[in-house]
Every structure is written in C-alpha cells, then in structure tokens.
Design an enzyme around this catalytic site. Structure first.
Site, PDB file in Angstrom:
ATOM      1  N   GLU A  24     -72.815 -15.295  30.259  1.00  0.00           N
ATOM      2  CA  GLU A  24     -71.786 -14.194  30.013  1.00  0.00           C
ATOM      3  C   GLU A  24     -71.692 -13.491  28.619  1.00  0.00           C
ATOM      4  O   GLU A  24     -70.613 -13.641  28.052  1.00  0.00           O
ATOM      5  CB  GLU A  24     -70.565 -14.434  30.586  1.00  0.00           C
ATOM      6  CG  GLU A  24     -70.402 -14.555  32.092  1.00  0.00           C
ATOM      7  CD  GLU A  24     -68.972 -14.693  32.643  1.00  0.00           C
ATOM      8  OE1 GLU A  24     -68.096 -15.030  31.858  1.00  0.00           O
ATOM      9  OE2 GLU A  24     -68.942 -14.615  33.980  1.00  0.00           O
ATOM     10  N   GLU A  80     -72.479 -16.398  39.879  1.00  0.00           N
ATOM     11  CA  GLU A  80     -71.080 -16.837  39.780  1.00  0.00           C
ATOM     12  C   GLU A  80     -70.582 -15.601  40.839  1.00  0.00           C
ATOM     13  O   GLU A  80     -70.494 -14.790  40.682  1.00  0.00           O
ATOM     14  CB  GLU A  80     -70.344 -16.670  38.487  1.00  0.00           C
ATOM     15  CG  GLU A  80     -70.755 -18.005  37.827  1.00  0.00           C
ATOM     16  CD  GLU A  80     -69.942 -17.914  36.466  1.00  0.00           C
ATOM     17  OE1 GLU A  80     -68.705 -17.469  36.475  1.00  0.00           O
ATOM     18  OE2 GLU A  80     -70.365 -18.501  35.454  1.00  0.00           O
TER      19      GLU A  80
HETATM   20  O1  AHR Z   1     -66.478 -19.921  36.760  1.00  0.00           O
HETATM   21  C1  AHR Z   1     -65.464 -19.934  35.894  1.00  0.00           C
HETATM   22  C2  AHR Z   1     -65.803 -19.149  34.571  1.00  0.00           C
HETATM   23  O2  AHR Z   1     -66.067 -17.924  34.945  1.00  0.00           O
HETATM   24  C3  AHR Z   1     -67.335 -19.386  33.946  1.00  0.00           C
HETATM   25  O3  AHR Z   1     -67.030 -20.460  32.896  1.00  0.00           O
HETATM   26  C4  AHR Z   1     -67.483 -18.146  33.284  1.00  0.00           C
HETATM   27  O4  AHR Z   1     -68.803 -17.900  33.110  1.00  0.00           O
HETATM   28  C5  AHR Z   1     -66.843 -17.094  34.244  1.00  0.00           C
HETATM   29  O5  AHR Z   1     -66.097 -16.046  33.449  1.00  0.00           O
END
Ligand code: AHR
Length: 497
Positions: A172, A291
């Site tokens: 990210e 994610e």
């Molecule tokens: O999964 C929780 C968080 O969400 C992770 O650390 C990050 O990559 C995202 O913002």
C-alpha cells in the site's frame, strides 16, 4: 421471485488458480502471538504453534499465505526476526503502535506454512528500506549456499533454501498512512529497480507491484497507470486491496458491495491493458487481490488500545451472518474474474479480521465468514464457467440494477462435478432459479448446502455457533433441469455429479 441461468461446459472463463483462496498473516494484534503461535497453549507443538488453529487452517485448504504485512512490513527489519531468539530485539512496531517481540520471524513462519500445507507470499519493505534489504532477504531465503546470507540461513538451522516463489514489492505504498509512503513516480522507480535486482538473485520468482489501497483512493487509477509505466516489464502481478463495511446498517446496500469490487477489478484490468498497449507488450498483467474482506466492526474499540502493548486485541471484528453473505459474493466475483485474478488473499486468517478466532491460551472457533470461504476453497477448484443469468433486480443507496441472484459456477473435470455458488440478496423472498444445464444433462444433485439465518446480525462465539450451514437445501431436478431454491437472504452451494 423467479430467475434463470444457462450453464454450459464450453462457456469457459478460465482454469481457476487455486491461489485465489489465499489468506494473510500480518504481525498485527493477535494474528501471530496468541493466534498461530502460543507456546503456552495445551495444543502447542515443539515450535509453539497451535495445533487447533493449524487444523482449522488446513480445513480451509489455504494454498498461500501472505506475510509479514501489511502496513507492518513498511518499517520491518527482517534481520530482527532470524537467528537465536534470545538475541532478537524488541522493537517499536510503528504501523500499529505495538511492541514486536520478534519471537516469530521468517524461518518460523516458513515452518508454520509448511505445517499448514500453504506456500508463503513474502512482502519486502519498500517503506523505510529498499533494494538492498530486499535482495538480501531473497538471498537468505532462496539461495542454496556459499554466500553470506545463504550461509547465515544455514547457520540459523535451515540448510535447504525456502524457495519462496511469490514476493510483494512493498505494501500500500500509495497510502499516506504508510511508513515511507511514496508518490507513484517514487514507488514505480523503486519497485522496478528492486524487481530487477531480485530477479537477478532468483529469476524464478514472481513479483507483485503495489496497486491502490482501495478504489476510493484519490490517486486511483492514475497510480496504477503511473507505477506500471515503470514496473510493467519486471512484475507479474499488480495488487488490489478492498474492505467493505455496513456502517449505515443498510443490508440491501451492503450486500450489493461486491458490484463495487467487480467494477474495481474491471478498471484495474483496463488500466493494465492500456499500459500493455502503450508498451507494445505481449504480456497481460495478472491481478493479485491480496487483501479483501469485511472490516468495520472493530474500528471504534481499536481507538482505545494502549500504545506499545504486546499482541493487543486489534482489528478483532466479530462477523455477522450478513457479512458471510457478502464474503460469499466476493468469492463469486473473484471466480468470475479468474482469467485475470490469479492470486487473492482473504485478509486476514486468524484473530485479525479473520475467519478463525482464538482465545490466547484457550479455545478456537469459526466465525460466520469461515463457511463460504471453506466451501468455495474446497469445492471451487477446476474451471470457472460463464453462466447466462436473468435475475430480477433492485436499487440501493449506492447501486442500481443489483441482481438478487449473485452466482458463480465451477466445473471440476477431474471429479466430474458441477458446483454452483449462489447468494440470494433478497431480504424477504426466496428465489427460484431455473438452471438449464444442457451439457451436464446426466448430472444428478449431490447436495445443496445452505447458510441462512433470520437475524442478519447473528454471530458465532466460542461456545455458541448460531451461524452454520445445513444440508437441507430444497433444490431439485426437473426434466434434466435443476431448480435451485434459494431461501431469502442466503448463501448456497449446489453440487451436481
Ligand atoms: O489488513 C489490515 C491492514 O489493511 C493491512 O496492514 C494494510 O495493508 C491494509 O490497510
């Protein structure tokens, strides 16, 4: 309410890459400490890994697990987590304001993943560090021996290389919250140069370039276009991340959010293909949706956590029945894009926005979202089929023309099995679906598994499992056709053979 589907063997989307059923363990909250690792636990093995948790992970058949972050990786020194445990430093973990003991690091996690029958998807720190730390970590993990870092691994007790295949170039990096956040130009250049160096160390690896943190980022999708200008030739995947919530308690709108995910995926594909055309490239970029989940229940309680605690209870969403329905639709969406989405990770796996919950030192249990994940991972293997669907539709606050019927279809040629995953988004009515299965004419119904509940907010706890599937689905065969009977507000798996 009536709807219709046509399913045919020859309407193929793609072979499904099993890695779309991946997950994620970050050094965050109680994912590692108290989750997968709990040396004092009655089921802990000689390495301190909980067997009860491993059993649940194995039940899900998770093929790949991303590690060690997440936001955490952007200030992580991998060297802190290897070698004799008594010499490992305790550090301020800046992403989540916790204390990291480093009791678990790269080698232990690799061992855990092996026990879970999963591959590791490793992330390198492109926040506070860069090319050097990344190529050293790769040498440590994958080089056979005879060099400083590969011999260091041997000295740490691992004579054979880990051969970790899939590597994320940071996490990210478009997000202002990220330690070492970068502009698209800064990230694109750094990621491309890191990729080049890593590929020299080990040409067999696959690399993931960071896409946007979510589709609402002001820089989306320009970030993808700008960073891919630099990374396109050096990477195999671009990442997507997205979390959904039902903050306004509007279930009809919440259940439609997989349409947003579909749109996000389509836009990223279009952006990748634009860069492909610009570069006259022959390669089509694959997507790593590394994610995804529902995440909002724990937001308020997380503000009260004492800073610098060890393994605080962070991001511990307790999932409702309606969350499980959206998770089912998200999995359907990934399947429908399986021609381009080749890796995906439910974030995360244990305790932190997770299908598996534990009490540190105590029991472990399945959240509501465990079930659609379990069935889709176990039975959603083979070829994804494009079905023709007619469904009545509704409008919600953010979406128009939302089909009540959300579905995906998988043909498992090896098992000669046809599997339909279906969500009925209708809050009041059952949905009858006439399914024309033409090329599967001699197939019979094997089972119809249903996840339903009168209360959209029903949850599971250690001692009370309110949301669990049953096998009394009412679907039936009629003149070589399947009539799928989908109860109001339900997730379903219909299996034919
Ligand atoms: O999964 C929780 C968080 O969400 C992770 O650390 C990050 O990559 C995202 O913002």
């Amino acid at each position: 309410v009536k709807s219709r589907m046509v399913v045919d063997k020859s309407f193929k989307i793609s072979e499904i890459n099993k890695r779309i059923y991946g997950s994620f363990i970050e050094h965050l909250g109680r994912a590692v400490y108290g989750g997968i690792y709990d040396p004092g636990h009655p089921t802990a093995d000689e390495q301190g890994f909980r067997q009860d948790v491993l059993d649940l992970v194995k039940e899900l058949q998770v093929p790949i697990v991303r590690y060690p972050g997440g936001n955490m990786v952007s200030a992580y020194n991998w060297e802190d987590g290897v070698g004799p445990k008594e010499k490992r430093p305790r550090r301020l973990e800046l992403a989540w304001s916790s204390t990291e003991t480093n009791d678990v690091g790269t080698n232990e996690f690799f061992d855990w993943a092996k026990k879970a029958n999963a591959e590791v998807m490793m992330a390198v720190n492109l926040g506070t560090r860069g090319i050097d730390a990344a190529r050293n970590l790769l040498e440590y993990c994958n080089h056979s021996g005879g060099t400083y870092y590969s011999d260091l691994r041997k000295a740490h007790g691992y004579s054979k290389p880990h051969n970790i295949k899939t590597w994320c170039l940071g996490n990210e990096m478009d997000g202002p919250w990220q330690i070492g956040h970068k502009t698209a130009y800064e990230y694109g250049r750094l990621a491309a140069e890191t990729a080049k160096a890593m590929r020299i160390v080990d040409p067999t690896i696959e690399l993931v370039s960071c896409g946007s943190s979510n589709s609402e980022m002001p820089t989306f999708p320009q970030w993808e276009a700008d960073t891919l200008e630099h990374t396109y030739d050096y990477v195999d995947f671009i990442s997507l991340h997205q979390y959904y919530g039902n903050r306004n308690n509007d279930t009809a709108n919440f259940l439609a959010k997989s349409l947003d995910m579909d749109n996000f995926i389509q836009t990223v594909i279009a952006t990748c293909d634009y860069i492909k055309a610009k570069k006259r490239s022959k390669k089509s970029m694959h997507l790593s949706f590394d994610e995804w989940n529902v995440w909002f229940h724990s937001n308020e309680q997380d503000k009260k956590i004492e800073p610098w605690s060890v393994a605080p209870a962070l991001l511990e969403d307790i999932y409702t029945f309606e969350d499980a329905l959206l998770v089912g639709s998200i999995l359907n969406t990934l399947l429908k894009h399986s021609d381009r989405v080749k890796v995906a990770c439910m974030a995360q796996l244990v305790n932190v926005i997770a299908p598996i919950m534990t009490e540190t030192g105590g029991g472990a249990w399945k959240q509501t979202i465990f079930y659609p994940y379990y069935y889709t991972s176990v039975y959603g293997r083979g070829t994804a089929l494009q079905s023709i669907v007619e469904s009545p539709k509704y409008d919600s606050k953010d979406f128009t023309d939302v089909p009540y019927l959300d579905q995906s279809v998988v043909y498992n040629e090896d098992k000669e099995e046809l599997v339909i995953f279906a969500v009925n988004r209708h809050l009041e009515n059952q949905l009858l679906v006439d399914v024309d299965i033409r090329s599967f004419a001699d197939y019979k119904l094997v089972e119809h598994v249903v996840l339903e509940n009168d209360d959209p907010k029903a949850v599971n706890t250690l001692h009370h499992e309110q949301v669990k599937p049953h096998k009394y689905g009412k679907s039936y065969m009629e003149d070589d056709k399947l009539v799928a009977v989908l109860p109001k507000m339900s997730w379903n798996m219909i299996r034919l053979k």
